[in-house]
Design a protein around this motif. Structure first.
Motif, PDB file in Angstrom:
ATOM      1  N   VAL A 230       0.639  -1.167   0.085  1.00 16.59           N
ATOM      2  CA  VAL A 230       0.007   0.083  -0.130  1.00 16.59           C
ATOM      3  C   VAL A 230       0.950   1.096   0.097  1.00 16.59           C
ATOM      4  O   VAL A 230       2.004   1.209   0.740  1.00 16.59           O
ATOM      5  N   THR A 231       0.605   2.297  -0.982  1.00 15.61           N
ATOM      6  CA  THR A 231       0.923   3.485  -0.821  1.00 15.61           C
ATOM      7  C   THR A 231       0.279   4.476   0.016  1.00 15.61           C
ATOM      8  O   THR A 231      -0.760   4.591  -0.491  1.00 15.61           O
ATOM      9  N   PRO A 232       0.581   4.702   1.194  1.00 15.41           N
ATOM     10  CA  PRO A 232      -0.422   5.494   1.997  1.00 15.41           C
ATOM     11  C   PRO A 232      -0.703   7.048   1.491  1.00 15.41           C
ATOM     12  O   PRO A 232       0.148   7.807   0.907  1.00 15.41           O
ATOM     13  N   ASP A 233      -2.056   7.083   1.536  1.00 12.68           N
ATOM     14  CA  ASP A 233      -2.614   8.454   1.382  1.00 12.68           C
ATOM     15  C   ASP A 233      -2.679   9.260   2.690  1.00 12.68           C
ATOM     16  O   ASP A 233      -2.518  10.596   2.763  1.00 12.68           O
ATOM     17  N   ALA A 234      -2.804   8.646   3.668  1.00 13.39           N
ATOM     18  CA  ALA A 234      -3.166   9.070   4.927  1.00 13.39           C
ATOM     19  C   ALA A 234      -3.042   8.218   6.104  1.00 13.39           C
ATOM     20  O   ALA A 234      -3.430   6.984   5.865  1.00 13.39           O
ATOM     21  N   VAL A 235      -2.117   8.418   6.972  1.00  6.79           N
ATOM     22  CA  VAL A 235      -1.759   7.678   8.133  1.00  6.79           C
ATOM     23  C   VAL A 235      -1.927   8.436   9.649  1.00  6.79           C
ATOM     24  O   VAL A 235      -1.577   9.444   9.684  1.00  6.79           O
ATOM     25  N   ARG A 236      -2.847   8.024  10.352  1.00  4.03           N
ATOM     26  CA  ARG A 236      -3.040   8.639  11.575  1.00  4.03           C
ATOM     27  C   ARG A 236      -3.078   7.852  12.824  1.00  4.03           C
ATOM     28  O   ARG A 236      -3.627   6.699  12.632  1.00  4.03           O
ATOM     29  N   ARG A 237      -2.573   8.270  13.763  1.00  3.44           N
ATOM     30  CA  ARG A 237      -2.426   7.733  14.943  1.00  3.44           C
ATOM     31  C   ARG A 237      -3.854   7.310  15.535  1.00  3.44           C
ATOM     32  O   ARG A 237      -4.749   7.908  15.311  1.00  3.44           O
ATOM     33  N   ALA A 238      -4.051   6.141  16.231  1.00  2.00           N
ATOM     34  CA  ALA A 238      -5.275   5.627  16.771  1.00  2.00           C
ATOM     35  C   ALA A 238      -5.244   4.913  18.041  1.00  2.00           C
ATOM     36  O   ALA A 238      -4.010   4.426  18.391  1.00  2.00           O
TER      37      ALA A 238
END
Length: 248
Positions: A230-238
């Protein structure tokens, strides 16, 4: 010696039964047992604890009836009680925790991910197939069945899981992963999707939970064994979900 073994056995069964009931009462039993087996575990633990109490009373009556010296019994009971106290204290001081990326690495992510049914695979072959309802387990299953990039073209990945570094290229590739449990934590298998994100460990830590959104592409890593990632568009801590495992 037989009496000592008897007391030790009762103590261990009692601790195991009481521990299971405590885990159930505090809502943590599902960290070890799939929900579909939780009721069975609680019932059997209740029966086991009751049997321990009855057996303990019978042992006491037996000793009194034969008027044997009670010193050995007291020592054995003390040892059994100490074992039970130590185990119980350890459970309180060291509360249960979820499995980690270290365990995931040992069990090889996606190595035994259960395969999704043919209907799901066929449905995802459609160009306009929706991926909104696909779980991390579904993605892992699809990755085991095909690495044809054309199959994933135009499909958006949305997943929540913890970071497990790729063993071949841990500095640039990681998995968004979770554990799939069929029966209990002993058979837990790590499933997930590989993500290509150079120097990800400058921003995130292994075992950190994240929300991921992106699309599959050819894996740019020259070291990773994963052909696509996967090429990330968005990565957010959860935050870790209340129910961190996947059950089926």
């Amino acid at each position: 010696m037989p009496d000592l073994k008897r007391y030790q056995g009762l103590a261990l069964i009692g601790v195991m039964s009481a521990s299971t009931l405590w885990l159930a009462a505090t809502g943590q039993l599902e960290l070890y047992v799939a929900p579909k087996h939780a009721i069975f575990a609680v019932v059997m633990s209740s029966l086991g604890l009751a049997a321990v109490l009855v057996s303990a009373m019978r042992v006491t009556v037996h000793h009194h009836a034969e008027a044997r010296p009670r010193m050995l019994g007291r020592v054995a009971a003390g040892i059994g009680g100490t074992i039970a106290a130590v185990v119980t204290a350890a459970m309180v001081l060291l509360p249960p925790a979820t499995l980690t990326s270290a365990t995931a690495a040992q069990r090889d992510v996606n190595s035994t991910a259960p395969l999704t049914d043919t209907a799901t695979l066929d449905a995802q072959s459609e160009p306009d197939a929706s991926t909104a309802n696909l779980s991390l387990l579904d993605w892992a299953s699809l990755l085991r069945q095909t690495s044809d990039l054309g199959f994933y073209e135009g499909k958006t990945v949305q997943a929540t899981g913890f970071i497990t570094p790729d063993s071949d290229d841990p500095g640039n590739v990681f998995y968004v992963s979770r554990f799939y449990i069929s029966h209990c934590a002993i058979d837990a298998q790590a499933v997930g999707v590989p993500v290509y994100m150079p120097d990800w460990d400058d921003t995130y830590d292994a075992d950190e939970w994240i929300d991921l959104e992106g699309e599959f592409a050819v894996n740019a890593s020259t070291s990773s064994a994963q052909g696509i990632a996967v090429t990330p568009d968005a990565v957010r801590r959860a935050a870790q979900p209340d129910d961190p495992y996947i059950y089926k």
